[in-house]
Design a protein around this motif. Sequence first.
Motif, PDB file in Angstrom:
ATOM      1  N   HIS A 166       0.804  -1.229   0.000  1.00 10.38           N
ATOM      2  CA  HIS A 166       0.000   0.000   0.000  1.00 10.38           C
ATOM      3  C   HIS A 166       0.831   1.270   0.000  1.00 10.38           C
ATOM      4  N   LYS A 167       0.723   2.022  -1.083  1.00 10.37           N
ATOM      5  CA  LYS A 167       1.498   3.253  -1.210  1.00 10.37           C
ATOM      6  C   LYS A 167       0.645   4.470  -0.888  1.00 10.37           C
ATOM      7  N   ILE A 168       1.330   5.570  -0.524  1.00 11.69           N
ATOM      8  CA  ILE A 168       0.579   6.801  -0.289  1.00 11.69           C
ATOM      9  C   ILE A 168       0.182   7.414  -1.631  1.00 11.69           C
ATOM     10  N   ASN A 169      -0.628   8.437  -1.533  1.00  9.37           N
ATOM     11  CA  ASN A 169      -0.975   9.227  -2.718  1.00  9.37           C
ATOM     12  C   ASN A 169      -0.256  10.559  -2.577  1.00  9.37           C
ATOM     13  N   TYR A 170       0.708  10.817  -3.464  1.00  7.73           N
ATOM     14  CA  TYR A 170       1.537  12.015  -3.345  1.00  7.73           C
ATOM     15  C   TYR A 170       0.741  13.308  -3.470  1.00  7.73           C
ATOM     16  N   ASP A 171      -0.434  13.214  -4.071  1.00  8.39           N
ATOM     17  CA  ASP A 171      -1.268  14.421  -4.176  1.00  8.39           C
ATOM     18  C   ASP A 171      -1.747  14.888  -2.812  1.00  8.39           C
ATOM     19  N   ARG A 172      -1.795  13.945  -1.860  1.00  2.52           N
ATOM     20  CA  ARG A 172      -2.262  14.323  -0.529  1.00  2.52           C
ATOM     21  C   ARG A 172      -1.092  14.572   0.441  1.00  2.52           C
ATOM     22  N   PHE A 173       0.102  14.617  -0.102  1.00  4.27           N
ATOM     23  CA  PHE A 173       1.302  14.709   0.742  1.00  4.27           C
ATOM     24  C   PHE A 173       1.324  16.020   1.533  1.00  4.27           C
ATOM     25  N   ASP A 174       1.382  15.906   2.858  1.00  7.33           N
ATOM     26  CA  ASP A 174       1.398  17.090   3.725  1.00  7.33           C
ATOM     27  C   ASP A 174       2.317  16.815   4.915  1.00  7.33           C
ATOM     28  N   TRP A 175       3.462  17.515   4.957  1.00 11.41           N
ATOM     29  CA  TRP A 175       4.425  17.259   6.038  1.00 11.41           C
ATOM     30  C   TRP A 175       3.794  17.438   7.423  1.00 11.41           C
ATOM     31  N   ASP A 176       2.860  18.308   7.561  1.00  9.79           N
ATOM     32  CA  ASP A 176       2.264  18.537   8.881  1.00  9.79           C
ATOM     33  C   ASP A 176       1.532  17.314   9.412  1.00  9.79           C
ATOM     34  N   GLN A 177       1.234  16.373   8.539  1.00 10.99           N
ATOM     35  CA  GLN A 177       0.517  15.168   8.980  1.00 10.99           C
ATOM     36  C   GLN A 177       1.428  14.140   9.644  1.00 10.99           C
ATOM     37  N   VAL A 178       2.718  14.267   9.367  1.00  9.18           N
ATOM     38  CA  VAL A 178       3.636  13.210   9.781  1.00  9.18           C
ATOM     39  C   VAL A 178       3.574  12.902  11.271  1.00  9.18           C
ATOM     40  N   ASP A 179       3.453  13.893  12.109  1.00  6.26           N
ATOM     41  CA  ASP A 179       3.421  13.618  13.545  1.00  6.26           C
ATOM     42  C   ASP A 179       2.007  13.492  14.095  1.00  6.26           C
ATOM     43  N   GLN A 180       1.024  13.387  13.201  1.00 11.97           N
ATOM     44  CA  GLN A 180      -0.367  13.286  13.640  1.00 11.97           C
ATOM     45  C   GLN A 180      -0.906  11.863  13.642  1.00 11.97           C
ATOM     46  N   ASN A 181      -0.091  10.927  13.210  1.00  9.38           N
ATOM     47  CA  ASN A 181      -0.552   9.532  13.209  1.00  9.38           C
ATOM     48  C   ASN A 181       0.607   8.643  13.658  1.00  9.38           C
ATOM     49  N   PRO A 182       0.330   7.395  13.988  1.00 11.58           N
ATOM     50  CA  PRO A 182       1.390   6.522  14.526  1.00 11.58           C
ATOM     51  C   PRO A 182       2.370   6.033  13.465  1.00 11.58           C
ATOM     52  N   PHE A 183       2.217   6.484  12.207  1.00 10.98           N
ATOM     53  CA  PHE A 183       3.032   5.931  11.130  1.00 10.98           C
ATOM     54  C   PHE A 183       4.023   6.915  10.524  1.00 10.98           C
ATOM     55  N   PHE A 184       4.132   8.097  11.093  1.00 12.88           N
ATOM     56  CA  PHE A 184       4.979   9.127  10.485  1.00 12.88           C
ATOM     57  C   PHE A 184       4.594   9.258   9.012  1.00 12.88           C
ATOM     58  N   CYS A 185       3.319   9.277   8.728  1.00 10.73           N
ATOM     59  CA  CYS A 185       2.865   9.282   7.340  1.00 10.73           C
ATOM     60  C   CYS A 185       2.309  10.637   6.935  1.00 10.73           C
ATOM     61  N   ALA A 186       2.794  11.161   5.810  1.00 11.89           N
ATOM     62  CA  ALA A 186       2.376  12.487   5.348  1.00 11.89           C
ATOM     63  C   ALA A 186       1.030  12.451   4.626  1.00 11.89           C
ATOM     64  N   ASP A 187       0.446  11.283   4.460  1.00 15.19           N
ATOM     65  CA  ASP A 187      -0.847  11.147   3.797  1.00 15.19           C
ATOM     66  C   ASP A 187      -1.849  10.581   4.811  1.00 15.19           C
ATOM     67  N   PRO A 188      -2.732  11.432   5.333  1.00 14.60           N
ATOM     68  CA  PRO A 188      -3.632  11.008   6.415  1.00 14.60           C
ATOM     69  C   PRO A 188      -4.577   9.881   6.011  1.00 14.60           C
ATOM     70  N   VAL A 189      -4.953   9.864   4.740  1.00 13.60           N
ATOM     71  CA  VAL A 189      -5.850   8.804   4.273  1.00 13.60           C
ATOM     72  C   VAL A 189      -5.125   7.466   4.294  1.00 13.60           C
ATOM     73  N   ALA A 190      -3.922   7.451   3.792  1.00 11.48           N
ATOM     74  CA  ALA A 190      -3.134   6.215   3.808  1.00 11.48           C
ATOM     75  C   ALA A 190      -2.933   5.745   5.248  1.00 11.48           C
ATOM     76  N   ALA A 191      -2.690   6.700   6.145  1.00 10.87           N
ATOM     77  CA  ALA A 191      -2.477   6.348   7.552  1.00 10.87           C
ATOM     78  C   ALA A 191      -3.657   5.552   8.094  1.00 10.87           C
ATOM     79  N   GLU A 192      -4.861   5.995   7.736  1.00 11.47           N
ATOM     80  CA  GLU A 192      -6.054   5.266   8.161  1.00 11.47           C
ATOM     81  C   GLU A 192      -6.060   3.837   7.627  1.00 11.47           C
ATOM     82  N   GLU A 193      -5.794   3.723   6.340  1.00  5.44           N
ATOM     83  CA  GLU A 193      -5.793   2.396   5.712  1.00  5.44           C
ATOM     84  C   GLU A 193      -4.779   1.484   6.368  1.00  5.44           C
ATOM     85  N   TRP A 194      -3.620   2.062   6.623  1.00  3.86           N
ATOM     86  CA  TRP A 194      -2.559   1.231   7.195  1.00  3.86           C
ATOM     87  C   TRP A 194      -2.914   0.750   8.595  1.00  3.86           C
ATOM     88  N   ALA A 195      -3.649   1.548   9.326  1.00  6.08           N
ATOM     89  CA  ALA A 195      -4.020   1.139  10.682  1.00  6.08           C
ATOM     90  C   ALA A 195      -4.791  -0.167  10.624  1.00  6.08           C
TER      91      ALA A 195
END
Lengths: 368, 368, 368, 368
Positions: A166-195
């Motif tokens: 499962h890859k992120i979507n670069y169109d949703r890439f936002d550095w501010d998201q990285v510390d908002q989920n347990p995955f250091f992920c810049a794509d909040p939607v992907a973070a949900e999927e990965w959970a």
Amino acid sequence: MSHNSFGQLFRFTTWGESHGPALGVVVDGCPAGLAISEAMIQEKLDRRKPGQSKYTTQRREPDQVKILSGTFEDERTDGLRTTGTPISLMIENTDQRSKDYGDIRDKFRPGHADFTYEQKYGIRDYRGGGRSSARETAARVAAGAVAQLVVPDIKIRASLVQVGPHKINYDRFDWDQVDQNPFFCADPVAAEEWAAYLDGIRKEGSSVGAVIEVVAENVPVGLGAPIYGKLDQDLASAMMSINAVKAVEIGAGFDAAELTGIENADEMRAGEGAPYFKSNKAGGILGGISNGDPVVVRFAVKPTSSILVPRETVTKTNENTDIITKGRHDPCVGIRAVPVGEAMMALVLADHFLRHRGQTGRDGGVGF
Amino acid sequence: MSHNSFGQLFRFTTWGESHGPALGVVVDGCPAGLAISEAMIQEKLDRRKPGQSKYTTQRREPDQVKILSGTFEDERTDGLRTTGTPISLMIENTDQRSKDYGDIRDKFRPGHADFTYEQKYGIRDYRGGGRSSARETAARVAAGAVAQLVVPDIKIRASLVQVGPHKINYDRFDWDQVDQNPFFCADPVAAEEWAAYLDGIRKEGSSVGAVIEVVAENVPVGLGAPIYGKLDQDLASAMMSINAVKAVEIGAGFDAAELTGIENADEMRAGEGAPYFKSNKAGGILGGISNGDPVVVRFAVKPTSSILVPRETVTKTNENTDIITKGRHDPCVGIRAVPVGEAMMALVLADHFLRHRGQTGRDGGVGF
Amino acid sequence: MSHNSFGQLFRFTTWGESHGPALGVVVDGCPAGLAISEAMIQEKLDRRKPGQSKYTTQRREPDQVKILSGTFEDERTDGLRTTGTPISLMIENTDQRSKDYGDIRDKFRPGHADFTYEQKYGIRDYRGGGRSSARETAARVAAGAVAQLVVPDIKIRASLVQVGPHKINYDRFDWDQVDQNPFFCADPVAAEEWAAYLDGIRKEGSSVGAVIEVVAENVPVGLGAPIYGKLDQDLASAMMSINAVKAVEIGAGFDAAELTGIENADEMRAGEGAPYFKSNKAGGILGGISNGDPVVVRFAVKPTSSILVPRETVTKTNENTDIITKGRHDPCVGIRAVPVGEAMMALVLADHFLRHRGQTGRDGGVGF
Amino acid sequence: MSHNSFGQLFRFTTWGESHGPALGVVVDGCPAGLAISEAMIQEKLDRRKPGQSKYTTQRREPDQVKILSGTFEDERTDGLRTTGTPISLMIENTDQRSKDYGDIRDKFRPGHADFTYEQKYGIRDYRGGGRSSARETAARVAAGAVAQLVVPDIKIRASLVQVGPHKINYDRFDWDQVDQNPFFCADPVAAEEWAAYLDGIRKEGSSVGAVIEVVAENVPVGLGAPIYGKLDQDLASAMMSINAVKAVEIGAGFDAAELTGIENADEMRAGEGAPYFKSNKAGGILGGISNGDPVVVRFAVKPTSSILVPRETVTKTNENTDIITKGRHDPCVGIRAVPVGEAMMALVLADHFLRHRGQTGRDGGVGF
């Protein structure tokens, strides 16, 4: 040369095993006069440490760092400062739980370094993987915090960009998201999927790999020294040295193989005071030297082989057997590699910054 | 440390520019008593040299190597032998054709190192790319020939496995095919396809990237020194140092990110005298140390940016302009990187063989 | 690491045997943009070369140097300039006279490296001492000429100060005398005495040792990096690496052992803009770092063991025999070590200048 | 490269300041499987530590060493063993007595590194000399204890051979005397004389220099790597790196300058199984390689400049002032350098033993 040192002018040496009393690093060559503190290093370590979420190892280590040398402070220094002498950092191990590893003394865990360490040295500390344990990366992160002091204007950030298939979507890439989920992920939607995905993996007692992308911005032009001191070469070396890494790419990376010369070359245009590049397939590095664009590195982490499923293996005396990891288990070790990637980027850039300054007398930059 | 040296115990230093009188390499640390000859080195150079087919650069260089030091022969030595002292190899440039490069003195070719060299050093030899030219790889191949003498039982072979978007079919993989086509390709069917494909690319005046796979067989167990002298780390460094390389992977590489722990770990079984691995996702390296399985490395070469199509760029004085490469032009520089990949593999393994022997007193191998 | 390289940021690697086709050096890490020429290097080589007087070896070598890489020139560069890439220098051997050495193939010359090279490597080029020959120092002198370009304001001069038991009188010390006699001696009276003394030695077919003093003036404060990168440490290493050297001292040297703390410490006084030292027992180095005073190094060269008197030795098969050197013979090899000492001083200072600049961003100097 | 590391294959890195919480060393490259213990290291440290007699500093440091990594033990290893991974050793400082140093913050002590550290770094830890303090030598001695494990058959011993102008009588030289007096002196008569002499020096508040001789016996033939990895070169470097050392010599040393070729060359004779040398002017090293004879090194330590007599100096702001050292004071720092010299000899030999084995596959020895 040194098996356990990395870097030339800014050089660090790590030591310590998973179940030893402590682990640490000696940072040598750091310029003098830089403001430093245990708190600053601790902040970076806290991002990395285990036991932070249900997706990372349940081993609870406070990872408290102590500075033992290389700094000085009196009423005139304006806080604690580096002195130019070696900075020794130490982190005590507190939660080793030796009894978890008792039965792997005579068996080689597939995918781990047990077999190769035993063959190379004739002896190995089998508790927690000994020196091959990822706990060593705590020392790197501490060293990386010091490295960042040398290049304070370079902004270094990393994001997990792929977990399993499962890859992120670069169109949703936002550095501010990285510390908002347990995955250091810049794509909040992907973070949900990965959970959801990783919950499944974890319950199966299995694990999965990952890809991390590290970006350094505001890198001055000129860092890197051809032919065998290239910046991309040292970045590849740095990332590949991290436990469980099997691949590294710069800029377009493997995709560059599929591009034509027209598609791949980043054209240049005149800019204000200096030229700029219209694209960045090069990943910020041309001919092994930084070109001023963001330096972009990606590396792949394999899935951990410590899983709760029996695996076929052999004993030290070459007999067939099974092995199953008990106790702590990481469904995706790649997650905790994110701060480690940032640290390695800082360490390589700090070293190259000093080497460039040494050979040319300049701090890098565009000479227009 | 050295910007232009690679290796620790078996160390080589290259020198020379594209349009200088010669290029060469000094190989230091080679054990004494090994049988060596110019013919043996020449053989490896001949595989690499330009002008061999319509798919590689039309610059005609005989690339004749001379041994200038480090060897000795009298009636008792049984031929020419290494003496343990530095071996200096030199290759004269003969076909420089300076006039091809006159108008790039003031412009930066996109995708090349012109801009970065100029910024770093304030001066550059712009003829043929100067020190950044791929001619430097001739020196590597010569050094690689010497390295192979240190590890004569290790069989090293490489194949082009992808050109542009076209990959080989591993079911047809046959090492004997590699020297039967102009692409060093182990898949004869793919070689045919590529011929047609590249004809088109060449006529367009364009270029395309490639992926090379290098395999070393019969590698003893135990080579590589954790944590920062890992074998895979040095291989990544070695391949990334080659001109135009943007990515390196070991074993399953980036694919490992998509695998689960069950799929990825190579299980072990008892074998005759020593255990063996049921699979080789690890690419022959575990925990940074060779495990006895074939060492498998792949690297991606970007398409050359020297193409016969105008590109946007700037001048040295930050003004917009166009540039077009004239004269010689390589549709796929990846082809000639195949022997270079083999050379780098040999150089890294020779170095690690000596380092392992130094620290442990053993030549590697399974201690059962 | 490298057995045949010296230096860190400014690093050189020499190659070549006494009776091989050539010898040379690759200089790596030299800053770009420095004016360079073969003539400039040749000038320093000419001071060193054999056959200059009846007191030095009668081997006639033109020692013509060629620059093969690392430089560039066009109508804008204002002459030939360094490019920051490796500079390869080569000197061809022309006067080898192989037949002089035929019978030492099976015997070990006392005081020479024959025995130890044979034991270490199992093979040696016995013609003219092979790699252990002092001809290698020609490569050092060439490299030293390049090093001087990095530190143009540092004035480096050396003088022979003792031949056999005969020392100079420091009250008559005059640098302008050094090139006025065949001994590089700053004391013209001593030079006269030595002429007579060495005539006698030479006729006896014997040889005698010597002591050389090298002085570097206008060295900026701050060069040298404690604890294991000290300036005096690297100077000791550099001088001890010269053939036949058995001792090195800095400033008061061995005499310091006899002094009291009151006699030895160099007191300081306020000066114009910066402090100065009232004396220089320290030899310009304190705590391993240059203090601004002249850096003073002395080293002792043993008498050559190639003498025209029979000596007891053994054969390769451990049998007693005699040996006598025929042909060329140096009554005092220390004479030709004078330019070599200057070269090593330049090489160490150039390296430390770059390293200091790298770590601190400064060129050295007093920070008042 | 590293400012604070020494060695190539057997490499150690020290850290720590006089008044910091601790000091230590990381030893890298040690072969695996060697029996090691804190007690073994402590024994060597106890020989060195301060406060042992009225002739050495009155600072009382227990210098208790802890092993923090690089070892392993279970019921099968037959005691604690090295694992081949980095060995981290730490020694806590307990008796810093900060108040002794308060007024040297703004003044430069003559003969010390205060001035040069301040100029190089712009900041210094002035308490107890900071990083330039001889306490760092405790770390060396600890590392030397580990090094001895690599070359257990080499016997290394040192003796003080000169204090101020008073030399020993070599006719009375007896190694068994070295631990029978407070001076590590092999001549019991000289030891008596020195006791009286140094009592006088100490009461005057003054200090005096010394010369130490270190001898290594049973050194295999073949250690050392020409041209720039010579054994004598590394020994000179090692000894010169010790605080307050100003001179190093091998074998006949500076005396060799006064000898003729006939007097100096050590002739060879056939021996039982291998040849031997009739004398040892060479100090066990020929052409930079060990020849099997005892390796003999001497180094000179200058008198400490920390004396109880006022000295002229300047302040940080370039103003004339006086300074006087209060508190602890060493009449002859050379005494405590004796175990340090032994440690450096072990460290260099261990490194060269591994390097020789790496390049040649042999442990050294005579190939007859």
